[in-house]
Enzyme design. Sequence first.
Site, PDB file in Angstrom:
ATOM      1  N   ALA A   1       4.274   1.287   6.822  1.00  0.00           N
ATOM      2  CA  ALA A   1       3.967  -0.038   7.367  1.00  0.00           C
ATOM      3  C   ALA A   1       4.815  -1.028   6.568  1.00  0.00           C
ATOM      4  O   ALA A   1       4.451  -1.442   5.466  1.00  0.00           O
ATOM      5  CB  ALA A   1       2.484  -0.336   7.210  1.00  0.00           C
TER       6      ALA A   1
ATOM      7  N   GLY B   1       1.295  -7.814   1.285  1.00  0.00           N
ATOM      8  CA  GLY B   1       1.287  -6.371   1.514  1.00  0.00           C
ATOM      9  C   GLY B   1       0.441  -6.037   2.723  1.00  0.00           C
ATOM     10  O   GLY B   1       0.153  -6.902   3.545  1.00  0.00           O
ATOM     11  N   ASN B   2       0.061  -4.765   2.851  1.00  0.00           N
ATOM     12  CA  ASN B   2      -0.850  -4.371   3.939  1.00  0.00           C
ATOM     13  C   ASN B   2      -1.702  -3.198   3.465  1.00  0.00           C
ATOM     14  O   ASN B   2      -1.576  -2.747   2.335  1.00  0.00           O
ATOM     15  CB  ASN B   2      -0.059  -4.056   5.219  1.00  0.00           C
ATOM     16  CG  ASN B   2       0.911  -2.918   5.008  1.00  0.00           C
ATOM     17  OD1 ASN B   2       0.520  -1.787   4.764  1.00  0.00           O
ATOM     18  ND2 ASN B   2       2.212  -3.226   5.067  1.00  0.00           N
ATOM     19  N   PHE B   3      -2.562  -2.707   4.365  1.00  0.00           N
ATOM     20  CA  PHE B   3      -3.583  -1.734   3.958  1.00  0.00           C
ATOM     21  C   PHE B   3      -3.150  -0.272   4.063  1.00  0.00           C
ATOM     22  O   PHE B   3      -3.970   0.623   3.951  1.00  0.00           O
ATOM     23  CB  PHE B   3      -4.851  -1.944   4.800  1.00  0.00           C
ATOM     24  CG  PHE B   3      -5.453  -3.307   4.629  1.00  0.00           C
ATOM     25  CD1 PHE B   3      -6.073  -3.655   3.442  1.00  0.00           C
ATOM     26  CD2 PHE B   3      -5.381  -4.260   5.637  1.00  0.00           C
ATOM     27  CE1 PHE B   3      -6.623  -4.909   3.261  1.00  0.00           C
ATOM     28  CE2 PHE B   3      -5.931  -5.516   5.477  1.00  0.00           C
ATOM     29  CZ  PHE B   3      -6.563  -5.854   4.274  1.00  0.00           C
TER      30      PHE B   3
END
Length: 404
Positions: free
Chosen positions: A280, A211-213
């Site tokens: 994102a 995943g990402n932030f």
Amino acid sequence: MPSLDGKKILVGVSGGIAAYKIPILIRLLIKEGAEVQVVQTPYSQNFVTPLTLSTVSQKPVYSEFFEQNTGDWHSHIELARNCDLMVIAPATANTLSKLAYGQADNLLLAVYMATPAPVMIVPAMDVDMYNHPATQNNIKILSDRQNHIVLEAEEGELASGLTGKGRMPEPETILQEIISFFQKKNTLKGKTFVVTAGPTYEKIDPVRFIGNFSSGKMGFAIAEELASRGAKVHLVSGPVSIPYPNHPAITVHKVVSALEMHDAVKKLFPESDGAIFAAAVADFRPVSTANNKIKRENKTSFEIKLEKNPDIAAEMGKIKKDNQITVGFALETDEGLQNASKKLVSKNLDFIVLNSLKDKGSGFGTDTNKITIIDKGNKKTVFELKHKRKVAEDIVNHLVSLLK
Ligand code: PMT
């Protein structure tokens, strides 16, 4: 038809010398067809009497929770809920501070706390009070608040005899701001937009993901801004931990992976007037997802084979019609302008919003962002660091300027 026909405007007057100009503002509002209800702080009665205000507004003016003689109760909730816009003018340093920190020790402040309506605040005070870091901080807090507009004080001669910033704009200027506010509210009426937001999660096994932030804050702010201007919004959101926008014109489509986001956008985009891709999206996903939790025993390392996810923005760029607009983001760590310009072309976007993790306070998770908008002709507009809600306003203003 007068430009404020049928609009209900609640004017809150606090105790500064500029209060003497408020009867003129009320007259102008009524001339434009507005219905005006006045609430004033007890102290402001030293500068403008309830009799003057009730004469020009053609309504009783409220200043206390209870009527002294009859004991009648003035419901701040009723006042708060029965208006299309609350205008607080003049807003003194003291009132600004209380608005910023949620104190409700007079009727005006209680009404402010209870109103779901947008609020326009018009500060007016002496130059040193206006420039004081405490006041500037309070102005910033209020400007960053959703549905709040804080007008800038003007330069000029002040009641103290000093010259500088702190003058309340003239009633005619405030009237123009109010008219533009209502005009802006309808600029996107009848339009529908798709907004992507948040991260995507690509499953490795039942307990792990890539995943990402991304928090979803930027995309949600854009969805809210579009809705506040009358648009219908399909918000396609990856997994987030912030609350979803609560606006009747926003439909939330919850997705987890890039493939799910792709499917949702593909369905919604053809019927829309455009899309803003703030999510994102993971560029790659594991080729396969393990059915059971991958165990660490007997392993010193292991590899995950990845395959490419669809590029949602680029795909919509390929199928978009002449009357559809697409807006992308570029999240960069280096060579921002070059990379963003390339994405603008390769994804066939109408404009791209560059934000860089190199700029403090920008990008993932922050409440603020610093953006540069790059147009098709490579024209660049640089914005200062500001709250994501205000960034959303800049982006939507730009989008509106391109609509045919
Ligand atoms: O959510 P926040 O915490 O508020 O953070 C906001 C943000 C930093 C996530 C946001 O401002 C932002 O920059 N979003 C785009 C992040 C990104 O993936 O950038 P990119 O440069 O990798 O992608 C370029 C564009 O293509 C983006 O519009 C992206 O949504 C889109 N894209 C990318 C890959 C893909 N497979 N599909 C896409 O649609």
